[in-house]
Each structure stands twice: as C-alpha cells, then as structure tokens.
Write a protein that holds these residues in place. Structure first.
Motif, PDB file in Angstrom:
ATOM      1  N   LYS A   3       0.656  -1.181   0.015  1.00  0.00           N
ATOM      2  CA  LYS A   3       0.044  -0.003  -0.048  1.00  0.00           C
ATOM      3  C   LYS A   3       0.884   1.217   0.033  1.00  0.00           C
ATOM      4  N   THR A 237      -3.134   5.191   4.339  1.00  0.00           N
ATOM      5  CA  THR A 237      -2.967   4.742   3.040  1.00  0.00           C
ATOM      6  C   THR A 237      -3.711   5.570   2.136  1.00  0.00           C
ATOM      7  N   GLU A 239      -5.431   4.801  -0.384  1.00  0.00           N
ATOM      8  CA  GLU A 239      -6.846   4.375  -0.680  1.00  0.00           C
ATOM      9  C   GLU A 239      -7.513   5.301   0.323  1.00  0.00           C
TER      10      GLU A 239
END
Length: 396
Positions: A3, A237, A239
């Motif tokens: 990640k 992260t 995301e």
C-alpha cells in the motif's frame, strides 16, 4: 499488497519554525535566532541553544501541569497536522494509531524530581511525578488528548527515534491493522544533565561564537546546537486518503533502519551501514537532492560526506537545515521531512545556512534557498548507539 502511504498533514514547532508557516518563512529567508545560555554549563560558559519561544496556548493552563513539556509540544504539532489533514478522528471508519519518538524523554523534569528525592523533600514531590518523567507519557498524552483508544507506542532509540516511529507506523499501515496514523517526535532537554553529558564527549561548543556552533559541513564547527521541539505527520493509506478527498502533500515511499553494531558510545566511521540504509531506500533511483542530518559535529558530517562520495559521486546536491533549527534530537528527521514537503509545495530547496564549507569545499552543497521544483528527496539520520535511518520521500 504494497500500500502507498500518503502524508495528508504535518505540524512543527522548532527554533526558527514555530509552525508550518513560520518554518517556511525562515527556510526561505535564512534568518535565525538562537539563545546564549550560561546557566546550564559547567563553568558558566556561554552555550548557544535553540528554544521554542512561542506560547503554547491553553496547554499552559493549570489542568495540563501533569504533562511534561515534550507532550505539550507534541500535542501542539499534532493539532496543527490534524487541522491541515482535515481528519475527523471521531469517524468510526478511521482506525488510527499513535507512534511517537523521543531521545531524552522527560530528562528536564527528572532533574527536579531527583533534586526533591535527594534532598528528602517527599512532600514537595508532585503526585504526578511519574508521568512527568516517563518516556511513554509522550504517545499516551496524544492518545488521551485526542481520545484515541487504539495502538499507542513511544520509540526511544535516540536521534533516529522519530523516523523509527515512522517506520513502525508504516508497518501497521501496510498490514491493514490501521488506516491512519499520527506520527511524531518531541524532545526538550536544554538542561544540565544533557549539557554535561554531551559536553563530556566534546559534542557541544562551549564558549564559541555562533559561526563555530552547529555549522553543518564546516570543520571549524566545535559541535552541534542543542535545541528542543516537536514535529508531527498524518499518515494514511492512499486508498483511505483518496476515499475522503484529502489533499496529499507527499508519499513516504520507503524507510530503512539498521545499526552499526560498534558501540553504545560510537559509530562505524566507514559509513558502511549508513550507505546500506541509503541503498535500501534508493533502489535504482536518484533523488533531486538529499536532506542531510549534518549538524556541525564532525563524526556525523564525515559520514554524510562518505554517502555523497560513494553513492552519488558528489553529483547529487545536498542540504542541511540544522544551521537553522539546531539539533532537536528525535525531531530532526521529521523536521527534515517537513522542510522537504514545504519545498514540494512552494518549489524550492532549503539552503544550508551558517557554513563556509571549510574542509567540505568539494561537496555540491546548497547554501542558499534554491528556487526549484522537486519531486524526490532522500532523508538521512544518525542516532545514539549507531542507529541509522533513511527515508525516501516523493511528491507523487
């Protein structure tokens, strides 16, 4: 899955940089101010130190007297970083960890506690004395102040502790155990214990002019400028950051740490292990420049010179911000990251001030603020007991 780890906020409180905007102004202007003190030296010699002079606001109120100064500095920088990140800590979707580093912990209040104890002044000892001196009061105070009940860790390795706290946070983020982290460091040890200790190894420039004090890459420098401060980063992260439309200011692409395995009181003079840590984060890349820990202490500066020579053939520019902020121990590596993030934002490379490069004339050292867009920076740091730490920072 590997990640990507994004930086969505940061905060700082160091000499000549008491918040992000203040540090930006001083990085660009090169203006500085240090304090000459003779109340903490063995024979009342003057010693230049870096101090955080600004008010800490409500953290100075009576209710926070139970916290050591390092905790108050860290809470202040974390609040600045959280505000920048726009991170809502009450959102149940945020799994937040707290990771902080410190070199000296509560050494300053410990001096007072030892005085009370050695004088038999039990009644004068505050009931919250243990919290003032305990290293973990640092991370735990962040968790308490911001009501975070998850992972809370304090790293106490040495001057690399801030970057090693960053490394720990990266591992937790990569594993998926958390998706956000408050990472930081704080030290405030402008006191007799610290001064006497580093004075014994001739690392502090007693009775010297400012130009011979903490002057990076200058063999006339007689040691580093002892300073205090704190720095904090908000890591997420990628995301998670994108899911909430957060602004991303940079990425921590890689972190590497190791140990020289030489001595608790020394380091490998060949720079072999520091070079290994640098190569671990570089891969086959070359940064636009590297932000060096060089602090005007020859044992460290020589190793940074070796890195420049053996890895970059003296072809990659380098700089050090220690001439501006002094050496705030564990805070130094994170402050270097923040200086580089500000450089990403405002298209400049900070210059190395207060040096004439005596003995290091061969280095491609940036000595004045250089207007230039950058996107990749190497951060280097050395610590007590031979610890080395490197970070590779990218803009995108």
């Amino acid at each position: 899955m590997n990640k990507r780890i994004a930086i969505t906020g940061f905060g700082v409180k160091v000499p000549n940089g008491e918040n992000n905007n203040d540090l930006l102004d001083h990085l660009i202007s090169g203006e500085y101010d240090f304090t000459a003190r003779n109340d903490i030296t063995p024979n009342q010699e003057p010693l230049w130190v870096g101090e955080v002079l600004g008010d800490l606001g409500t953290l100075e109120d009576k209710q926070y007297r139970v916290l050591p100064r390092i905790s108050k500095l860290a809470i202040s920088t974390s609040a600045e970083a959280l505000a920048m990140a726009g991170l809502d800590l009450t959102d149940p979707g945020n799994k937040t960890g707290v990771f902080f580093g410190t070199t000296m912990g509560g050494t300053t209040p410990l001096e007072d506690m030892v005085h009370y104890a050695s004088a038999g002044k039990f009644r004068e000892m505050p009931v919250y004395c243990c919290g003032l001196v305990h290293y973990h009061s640092l991370a735990s105070s962040i968790s308490s102040f911001f009501h975070l009940t998850g992972i809370s860790k304090t790293v106490t390795t040495g001057c690399t502790a801030g970057l090693e706290a960053l490394e720990d946070a990266m591992l937790y983020l990569q594993s998926g155990k958390i998706n956000t982290a408050i990472v930081g460091a704080a030290d405030s040890s402008n006191n007799k214990v610290t001064v006497y200790g580093f004075g014994k190894i001739r690392a502090l420039p007693f009775n010297q002019e400012i130009w011979n004090s903490g002057s990076p890459f200058n063999k006339k420098s007689k040691g580093f400028i002892l300073s205090e401060g704190a720095a904090s980063l908000i890591l997420e992260t990628e995301e998670h950051a994108l899911s909430r439309n957060a602004t991303i200011y940079g990425y921590v692409d890689a972190v590497s740490t190791n140990n020289d395995a030489e001595s608790v009181n020394g380091q490998d003079k060949t720079g072999r292990n520091m070079k290994q840590a640098v190569n671990d984060v570089l891969g086959n890349r070359r940064p636009d420049y590297f932000n060096s820990q060089a602090l005007g202490y020859d044992a460290n500066d020589r190793i940074e010179d070796i890195v420049s020579r053996d890895i970059f053939q003296h072809e990659v520019p380098l700089t050090s911000i220690k001439g501006l902020i002094g050496h705030p121990f564990s805070v130094s590596g994170l402050a270097q990251i923040i200086a580089s993030l500000l450089g990403f934002q405002h298209h400049f490379i900070p210059g190395t001030i207060r040096t004439d490069q005596h003995g290091y004339e061969h280095l491609p050292l940036i000595t004045k603020t250089l207007p230039k867009a950058t996107s990749e920076v190497l951060i280097t740091s050395h610590g007590y007991g031979g610890n080395n730490a490197c970070v590779y920072l990218t803009k995108q």
